[in-house]
Design an enzyme around this catalytic site. Structure first.
Site, PDB file in Angstrom:
ATOM      1  N   ASN A 137      12.770  20.464  33.209  1.00  0.00           N
ATOM      2  CA  ASN A 137      14.034  20.578  33.949  1.00  0.00           C
ATOM      3  C   ASN A 137      14.241  22.047  34.342  1.00  0.00           C
ATOM      4  OD1 ASN A 137      16.748  20.980  34.597  1.00  0.00           O
ATOM      5  ND2 ASN A 137      17.501  19.491  33.111  1.00  0.00           N
TER       6      ASN A 137
ATOM      7  N   HIS B 216      18.057  15.205  40.693  1.00  0.00           N
ATOM      8  CA  HIS B 216      17.832  16.385  39.849  1.00  0.00           C
ATOM      9  C   HIS B 216      17.076  15.909  38.606  1.00  0.00           C
ATOM     10  CE1 HIS B 216      18.377  19.519  36.993  1.00  0.00           C
ATOM     11  NE2 HIS B 216      19.277  18.842  36.293  1.00  0.00           N
TER      12      HIS B 216
ATOM     13  N   CYS C   3      22.696  22.931  37.504  1.00  0.00           N
ATOM     14  CA  CYS C   3      21.817  21.856  37.999  1.00  0.00           C
ATOM     15  C   CYS C   3      22.232  21.336  39.376  1.00  0.00           C
ATOM     16  CB  CYS C   3      21.811  20.710  37.004  1.00  0.00           C
ATOM     17  SG  CYS C   3      21.238  21.246  35.391  1.00  0.00           S
TER      18      CYS C   3
HETATM   19  O1  UT7 Z   1      20.082  19.267  33.550  1.00  0.00           O
HETATM   20  C1  UT7 Z   1      21.361  18.774  33.461  1.00  0.00           C
HETATM   21  C2  UT7 Z   1      21.935  18.674  32.177  1.00  0.00           C
HETATM   22  N1  UT7 Z   1      21.146  18.187  31.086  1.00  0.00           N
HETATM   23  C3  UT7 Z   1      20.930  16.897  30.883  1.00  0.00           C
HETATM   24  O2  UT7 Z   1      21.209  16.056  31.701  1.00  0.00           O
HETATM   25  C4  UT7 Z   1      20.403  16.494  29.547  1.00  0.00           C
HETATM   26  C5  UT7 Z   1      21.108  15.260  29.058  1.00  0.00           C
HETATM   27  N2  UT7 Z   1      20.838  14.928  27.678  1.00  0.00           N
HETATM   28  C6  UT7 Z   1      19.611  14.609  27.223  1.00  0.00           C
HETATM   29  O3  UT7 Z   1      18.665  14.625  27.968  1.00  0.00           O
HETATM   30  C7  UT7 Z   1      19.485  14.133  25.811  1.00  0.00           C
HETATM   31  O4  UT7 Z   1      20.754  14.051  25.217  1.00  0.00           O
HETATM   32  C8  UT7 Z   1      18.564  15.029  24.928  1.00  0.00           C
HETATM   33  C9  UT7 Z   1      17.121  14.853  25.337  1.00  0.00           C
HETATM   34  C10 UT7 Z   1      18.988  16.475  25.041  1.00  0.00           C
HETATM   35  C11 UT7 Z   1      18.683  14.599  23.477  1.00  0.00           C
HETATM   36  O5  UT7 Z   1      18.305  13.246  23.357  1.00  0.00           O
HETATM   37  P1  UT7 Z   1      19.214  12.227  22.563  1.00  0.00           P
HETATM   38  O6  UT7 Z   1      18.550  10.940  22.632  1.00  0.00           O
HETATM   39  O7  UT7 Z   1      20.599  12.337  23.119  1.00  0.00           O
HETATM   40  O8  UT7 Z   1      19.125  12.789  21.099  1.00  0.00           O
HETATM   41  P2  UT7 Z   1      20.295  13.273  20.124  1.00  0.00           P
HETATM   42  O9  UT7 Z   1      20.827  14.607  20.550  1.00  0.00           O
HETATM   43  O10 UT7 Z   1      21.272  12.164  19.934  1.00  0.00           O
HETATM   44  O11 UT7 Z   1      19.509  13.467  18.794  1.00  0.00           O
HETATM   45  C12 UT7 Z   1      18.910  12.368  18.101  1.00  0.00           C
HETATM   46  C13 UT7 Z   1      18.160  12.902  16.910  1.00  0.00           C
HETATM   47  C14 UT7 Z   1      18.983  13.866  16.068  1.00  0.00           C
HETATM   48  O12 UT7 Z   1      18.602  13.681  14.714  1.00  0.00           O
HETATM   49  P3  UT7 Z   1      19.494  12.780  13.715  1.00  0.00           P
HETATM   50  O13 UT7 Z   1      20.838  13.455  13.679  1.00  0.00           O
HETATM   51  O14 UT7 Z   1      19.531  11.418  14.334  1.00  0.00           O
HETATM   52  O15 UT7 Z   1      18.741  12.858  12.432  1.00  0.00           O
HETATM   53  C15 UT7 Z   1      18.513  15.224  16.522  1.00  0.00           C
HETATM   54  O16 UT7 Z   1      18.680  16.218  15.526  1.00  0.00           O
HETATM   55  O17 UT7 Z   1      17.029  13.661  17.362  1.00  0.00           O
HETATM   56  C16 UT7 Z   1      17.065  14.977  16.807  1.00  0.00           C
HETATM   57  N3  UT7 Z   1      16.475  15.899  17.757  1.00  0.00           N
HETATM   58  C17 UT7 Z   1      15.169  16.159  17.828  1.00  0.00           C
HETATM   59  N4  UT7 Z   1      14.125  15.696  17.111  1.00  0.00           N
HETATM   60  C18 UT7 Z   1      12.898  16.131  17.428  1.00  0.00           C
HETATM   61  C19 UT7 Z   1      17.110  16.617  18.732  1.00  0.00           C
HETATM   62  N5  UT7 Z   1      16.209  17.329  19.427  1.00  0.00           N
HETATM   63  C20 UT7 Z   1      15.000  17.061  18.878  1.00  0.00           C
HETATM   64  C21 UT7 Z   1      13.684  17.505  19.178  1.00  0.00           C
HETATM   65  N6  UT7 Z   1      12.673  16.991  18.437  1.00  0.00           N
HETATM   66  N7  UT7 Z   1      13.429  18.335  20.167  1.00  0.00           N
END
Ligand code: UT7
Length: 332
Positions: free
Chosen positions: A289, A259, A114
């Site tokens: 992204n 980014h 990135c």
């Molecule tokens: O490009 C440079 C590098 N990348 C980034 O900068 C990305 C940075 N991170 C993020 O953007 C976020 O962490 C994500 C969008 C990837 C994830 O969002 P989050 O708010 O951190 O969610 P999480 O990983 O804490 O997951 C929360 C819940 C989990 O379920 P439980 O354990 O609470 O029941 C996940 O299993 O959401 C679930 N989950 C989803 N649910 C529906 C994870 N992905 C999905 C999905 N749809 N696509």
């Protein structure tokens, strides 16, 4: 000493639009979750047999060259940022050189995910400042969709990453002209495994084995929470580093182009810096992204939309796999 200036920016995104609705048929996700957590409504994915990283980046480059009013044959060097090259070897810089019909100029690839485009811009900037080259094509492009785990296991990455290409023409100008004022580059390899892709791996017995495939080690793996937490700190730090180095205040910045990692990250930075909406450019809502592609694509779109004008003070910032992070401050 010479200075480098962006003479023109261009971009290309594949025609295929992938909506959140379409993703919800491939994995257990839904539009509400994706929009709320990432701000993304739709993104572009390539079409196998039609789009390649090389032809996408060539289209972006031709647009940048046209806008810069620079003949392709004037280009002295290519710096190509990508982690998703068409071949494992050689890099994509040489493939672009061939596609554009540029005779025997040098070309290098930058593999800094990135942050790749800002790293590439910084490398090109040094070549111009030393007088070695006068016009450099700097590209950031990715095809991420073929490396995403589209099952439930990979859903947090699969909804974010997308495909697209951007390019700028960097040219030598006199030191009193607008142009790149500084670049700042950082890395912290301790966190390499928070966002990575293992294969093809040269330290395995064979680079691509059935075991590697069975383990899904050719997919991009991300600990989203950890990446998010580091990103919001490093983005702010490296932007402040650029402002302090140049003795300018955040109020003087005309446009911040972060980014496009996640809309929530951009909004957090905007809020912490207390910048009005018109001073932050986001297109993740409809492009997702695209890793090294986000910043040059955003520059091209922002210019098209009249949000970047001559002499504007532009701040670029990025964070991603490595971890690596970087910023650039420039006058357009
Ligand atoms: O490009 C440079 C590098 N990348 C980034 O900068 C990305 C940075 N991170 C993020 O953007 C976020 O962490 C994500 C969008 C990837 C994830 O969002 P989050 O708010 O951190 O969610 P999480 O990983 O804490 O997951 C929360 C819940 C989990 O379920 P439980 O354990 O609470 O029941 C996940 O299993 O959401 C679930 N989950 C989803 N649910 C529906 C994870 N992905 C999905 C999905 N749809 N696509």
């Amino acid at each position: 000493m010479k200075k480098s200036r962006i003479l023109g920016a261009g971009h290309y995104v594949p025609e295929r639009i992938v909506t959140n609705e379409e993703l919800s048929k491939m994995m257990d996700t839904n539009n509400e979750w994706i929009v709320e957590r990432t701000g993304i409504h739709e993104r572009r994915w390539f079409t196998p047999g039609v789009d390649t990283l090389t032809n996408m980046s060539a289209k972006a480059s031709r647009m940048a060259l046209k806008r810069a009013k620079v003949d392709p044959q004037e280009i002295d060097f290519i710096v190509f940022a990508t982690i998703t090259s068409d071949y494992f070897v050689p890099g994509n810089g040489v493939l672009l050189q061939r596609e554009l019909g540029l005779t025997s100029i040098g070309a290098i690839d930058i593999k800094n995910a990135c942050s790749g485009f800002i790293y590439a811009l910084s490398v090109a900037d040094q070549f111009i400042k030393t007088g070695m080259y006068k016009k450099i094509l700097v590209v950031g492009a990715e095809i991420q969709s073929s490396g995403l785990d589209k099952s439930n296991e990979g859903r947090s990455s699969a909804v974010i990453f997308a495909d697209g290409a951007g390019a700028v023409v960097l040219g030598a100008v006199e030191n009193d002209q607008p142009g790149i004022m500084s670049t700042h580059l950082h890395s912290e390899g301790t966190h390499a495994e928070e966002l990575y892709c293992i294969g093809p791996s040269s330290s395995a017995e064979v680079r691509v084995s059935q075991e590697l495939i069975d383990r899904g080690d050719f997919f991009l793996k991300m600990n989203g929470n950890a990446v998010f937490k580091h990103a919001i700190v490093r983005f702010l730090e490296v932007i402040q580093e650029a402002l302090d180095y140049n003795g300018v205040t955040k109020e003087e910045v005309d446009l911040l182009v972060p980014h496009q990692a996640n809309l929530r990250i951009s909004q957090y930075i905007q809020q912490k810096m207390q910048l009005p909406d018109e001073k932050v450019f986001n297109n993740i809502m409809y492009l997702g992204n695209t890793t090294a592609g986000t910043i040059p694509i955003a520059l091209s779109e922002a210019w098209e939309q009249g949000r970047i004008k001559e002499n504007d003070l532009i701040c670029l910032a990025a964070f991603g796999s490595g971890f690596t992070w970087a910023s650039a401050l420039l006058r357009w």
